[in-house]
Write a protein that holds these residues in place. Structure first.
Motif, PDB file in Angstrom:
ATOM      1  N   ASP A 100       0.739  -1.291   0.023  1.00  0.00           N
ATOM      2  CA  ASP A 100      -0.019   0.060   0.104  1.00  0.00           C
ATOM      3  C   ASP A 100       1.051   1.341  -0.172  1.00  0.00           C
ATOM      4  O   ASP A 100       0.584   2.197  -0.814  1.00  0.00           O
ATOM      5  CB  ASP A 100      -1.008  -0.028   1.229  1.00  0.00           C
ATOM      6  N   SER A 101       1.974   1.396   0.897  1.00  0.00           N
ATOM      7  CA  SER A 101       2.755   2.464   1.047  1.00  0.00           C
ATOM      8  C   SER A 101       3.612   2.622  -0.108  1.00  0.00           C
ATOM      9  O   SER A 101       3.951   3.831  -0.700  1.00  0.00           O
ATOM     10  CB  SER A 101       3.668   2.459   2.226  1.00  0.00           C
ATOM     11  N   LEU A 102       4.038   1.577  -0.978  1.00  0.00           N
ATOM     12  CA  LEU A 102       4.836   1.671  -2.002  1.00  0.00           C
ATOM     13  C   LEU A 102       3.874   2.133  -3.266  1.00  0.00           C
ATOM     14  O   LEU A 102       4.300   3.178  -4.067  1.00  0.00           O
ATOM     15  CB  LEU A 102       5.399   0.427  -2.547  1.00  0.00           C
ATOM     16  N   ASP A 103       2.748   1.744  -3.372  1.00  0.00           N
ATOM     17  CA  ASP A 103       1.806   2.337  -4.326  1.00  0.00           C
ATOM     18  C   ASP A 103       1.397   3.871  -4.083  1.00  0.00           C
ATOM     19  O   ASP A 103       1.626   4.672  -5.207  1.00  0.00           O
ATOM     20  CB  ASP A 103       0.494   1.554  -4.244  1.00  0.00           C
ATOM     21  N   ARG A 104       1.254   4.243  -3.033  1.00  0.00           N
ATOM     22  CA  ARG A 104       1.169   5.625  -2.352  1.00  0.00           C
ATOM     23  C   ARG A 104       2.360   6.383  -2.825  1.00  0.00           C
ATOM     24  O   ARG A 104       2.310   7.660  -3.408  1.00  0.00           O
ATOM     25  CB  ARG A 104       0.822   5.693  -0.940  1.00  0.00           C
ATOM     26  N   ALA A 105       3.720   5.995  -2.757  1.00  0.00           N
ATOM     27  CA  ALA A 105       4.779   6.597  -3.067  1.00  0.00           C
ATOM     28  C   ALA A 105       4.922   6.815  -4.560  1.00  0.00           C
ATOM     29  O   ALA A 105       5.231   7.962  -4.838  1.00  0.00           O
ATOM     30  CB  ALA A 105       6.215   5.819  -2.476  1.00  0.00           C
ATOM     31  N   ARG A 106       4.566   5.850  -5.426  1.00  0.00           N
ATOM     32  CA  ARG A 106       4.303   5.999  -6.873  1.00  0.00           C
ATOM     33  C   ARG A 106       3.669   7.098  -7.056  1.00  0.00           C
ATOM     34  O   ARG A 106       3.844   7.887  -7.902  1.00  0.00           O
ATOM     35  CB  ARG A 106       4.000   4.659  -7.349  1.00  0.00           C
ATOM     36  N   PRO A 138      27.649   0.682  11.360  1.00  0.00           N
ATOM     37  CA  PRO A 138      27.885  -0.681  11.004  1.00  0.00           C
ATOM     38  C   PRO A 138      26.988  -1.125  10.206  1.00  0.00           C
ATOM     39  O   PRO A 138      25.700  -1.373  10.687  1.00  0.00           O
ATOM     40  CB  PRO A 138      28.294  -1.586  12.186  1.00  0.00           C
ATOM     41  N   THR A 139      26.840  -1.681   8.828  1.00  0.00           N
ATOM     42  CA  THR A 139      25.734  -1.805   8.135  1.00  0.00           C
ATOM     43  C   THR A 139      26.063  -2.935   7.133  1.00  0.00           C
ATOM     44  O   THR A 139      26.957  -2.705   6.356  1.00  0.00           O
ATOM     45  CB  THR A 139      24.999  -0.675   7.405  1.00  0.00           C
ATOM     46  N   ASN A 140      25.639  -4.268   7.203  1.00  0.00           N
ATOM     47  CA  ASN A 140      26.018  -5.205   6.071  1.00  0.00           C
ATOM     48  C   ASN A 140      25.599  -4.828   4.679  1.00  0.00           C
ATOM     49  O   ASN A 140      24.407  -4.670   4.616  1.00  0.00           O
ATOM     50  CB  ASN A 140      25.180  -6.637   6.800  1.00  0.00           C
ATOM     51  N   PRO A 141      26.532  -4.791   3.860  1.00  0.00           N
ATOM     52  CA  PRO A 141      26.169  -4.192   2.512  1.00  0.00           C
ATOM     53  C   PRO A 141      25.059  -5.297   1.793  1.00  0.00           C
ATOM     54  O   PRO A 141      24.362  -4.653   0.810  1.00  0.00           O
ATOM     55  CB  PRO A 141      27.271  -4.089   1.678  1.00  0.00           C
ATOM     56  N   ASP A 142      25.005  -6.334   2.191  1.00  0.00           N
ATOM     57  CA  ASP A 142      24.165  -7.543   1.663  1.00  0.00           C
ATOM     58  C   ASP A 142      22.721  -6.860   1.945  1.00  0.00           C
ATOM     59  O   ASP A 142      21.729  -7.635   1.334  1.00  0.00           O
ATOM     60  CB  ASP A 142      24.662  -8.732   1.825  1.00  0.00           C
ATOM     61  N   ARG A 143      22.504  -6.362   3.137  1.00  0.00           N
ATOM     62  CA  ARG A 143      21.217  -5.932   3.529  1.00  0.00           C
ATOM     63  C   ARG A 143      20.699  -4.505   3.087  1.00  0.00           C
ATOM     64  O   ARG A 143      19.726  -4.193   3.275  1.00  0.00           O
ATOM     65  CB  ARG A 143      21.210  -6.079   4.910  1.00  0.00           C
ATOM     66  N   VAL A 144      21.494  -4.009   2.219  1.00  0.00           N
ATOM     67  CA  VAL A 144      21.020  -2.547   1.481  1.00  0.00           C
ATOM     68  C   VAL A 144      20.372  -3.048   0.052  1.00  0.00           C
ATOM     69  O   VAL A 144      20.726  -3.219  -0.649  1.00  0.00           O
ATOM     70  CB  VAL A 144      22.475  -1.684   1.458  1.00  0.00           C
ATOM     71  N   LEU A 145      19.031  -2.560   0.419  1.00  0.00           N
ATOM     72  CA  LEU A 145      18.205  -3.013  -0.795  1.00  0.00           C
ATOM     73  C   LEU A 145      17.595  -1.865  -1.277  1.00  0.00           C
ATOM     74  O   LEU A 145      17.266  -1.121  -0.492  1.00  0.00           O
ATOM     75  CB  LEU A 145      17.133  -3.980  -0.431  1.00  0.00           C
ATOM     76  N   GLY A 146      17.276  -1.960  -2.740  1.00  0.00           N
ATOM     77  CA  GLY A 146      16.708  -0.683  -3.271  1.00  0.00           C
ATOM     78  C   GLY A 146      15.709  -1.308  -4.154  1.00  0.00           C
ATOM     79  O   GLY A 146      15.355  -2.436  -4.855  1.00  0.00           O
ATOM     80  N   LEU A 147      14.562  -0.434  -4.284  1.00  0.00           N
ATOM     81  CA  LEU A 147      13.260  -0.790  -5.382  1.00  0.00           C
ATOM     82  C   LEU A 147      13.248   0.555  -6.179  1.00  0.00           C
ATOM     83  O   LEU A 147      12.901   1.653  -5.772  1.00  0.00           O
ATOM     84  CB  LEU A 147      12.185  -0.983  -4.565  1.00  0.00           C
ATOM     85  N   PRO A 148      13.077   0.358  -7.530  1.00  0.00           N
ATOM     86  CA  PRO A 148      12.787   1.697  -8.294  1.00  0.00           C
ATOM     87  C   PRO A 148      11.337   1.860  -8.503  1.00  0.00           C
ATOM     88  O   PRO A 148      10.754   0.733  -8.806  1.00  0.00           O
ATOM     89  CB  PRO A 148      13.646   1.128  -9.840  1.00  0.00           C
ATOM     90  N   LEU A 149      10.825   2.802  -8.371  1.00  0.00           N
ATOM     91  CA  LEU A 149       9.450   3.217  -8.469  1.00  0.00           C
ATOM     92  C   LEU A 149       9.127   3.569  -9.744  1.00  0.00           C
ATOM     93  O   LEU A 149       7.999   3.783 -10.216  1.00  0.00           O
ATOM     94  CB  LEU A 149       9.014   4.217  -7.207  1.00  0.00           C
ATOM     95  N   ARG A 150      10.052   3.918 -10.382  1.00  0.00           N
ATOM     96  CA  ARG A 150      10.086   4.275 -11.957  1.00  0.00           C
ATOM     97  C   ARG A 150      11.289   3.567 -12.552  1.00  0.00           C
ATOM     98  O   ARG A 150      12.235   3.534 -12.247  1.00  0.00           O
ATOM     99  CB  ARG A 150      10.459   5.798 -12.334  1.00  0.00           C
ATOM    100  N   ASP A 151      11.144   3.140 -13.828  1.00  0.00           N
ATOM    101  CA  ASP A 151      12.164   2.571 -14.712  1.00  0.00           C
ATOM    102  C   ASP A 151      13.470   3.000 -14.423  1.00  0.00           C
ATOM    103  O   ASP A 151      13.610   4.280 -14.827  1.00  0.00           O
ATOM    104  CB  ASP A 151      11.555   2.297 -16.101  1.00  0.00           C
TER     105      ASP A 151
END
Length: 165
Positions: A100-106, A138-151
């Motif tokens: 729901d929140s990702l849809d609102r963000a778009r 300290p942040t594990n780089p494998d846990r840094v995740l992203g999602l494009p909301l536009r291509d």
């Protein structure tokens, strides 16, 4: 059945109590909290889910960030925290809040979102590891995740994640 609505100032105590219940006592020592210090959450995307009795069963918040130096550095959303009360876990409420929140963000015109989390869980929403995007330690780089909301919204974006004041 849950009623999902924008978090209001009067929800603050209930939401914070939910986060305290769901996360370790030292949650505010995590690097992602340094990016939230002194920054207002994105109110339009910070949501609460109330059950039929009006009790907060889940909550999600977003924060504005920048990747790289300078005022023209690309903006993004930092998702988190998202929490579901233990009595409602396994019912799909966390997924509902995220979707729901990702849809609102778009619809609000945001281009990209990131988080620090479990790739197997967040991968089902389309999140993938972000190479070259550096969270404060300290942040594990494998846990840094992203999602494009536009291509292509994450194409070529690298650098340190900073607060967006």
């Amino acid at each position: 059945m849950f009623d999902i609505s924008q978090e209001t100032p009067s929800d603050w105590w209930e939401v914070e109590a939910l986060y305290d219940l769901c996360f370790a006592p030292g949650r505010e020592a995590l690097s992602s909290y340094r990016l939230r210090d002194g920054v207002d959450k994105v109110a339009d995307l910070s949501l609460v889910a109330r059950d039929a009795d009006g009790t907060v069963g889940g909550a999600i918040r977003y924060w504005p960030i920048r990747i790289g130096d300078g005022t023209d550095a690309p903006r993004a959303l930092l998702l988190g925290p998202v929490a579901v009360h233990p009595t409602h876990q396994g019912e799909g409420l966390g997924g509902l809040l995220i979707a729901d929140s990702l849809d609102r963000a778009r619809h609000l015109g945001w281009d990209r979102v990131m988080l620090v989390g479990d790739a197997p869980y967040y991968g089902r929403f389309g999140f993938e590891r972000l190479d070259g995007v550096e969270m404060p330690p300290p942040t594990n780089p494998d846990r840094v995740l992203g999602l494009p909301l536009r291509d292509g919204a994450w194409d070529g974006i690298t650098g340190q994640v900073l607060r967006d004041l």
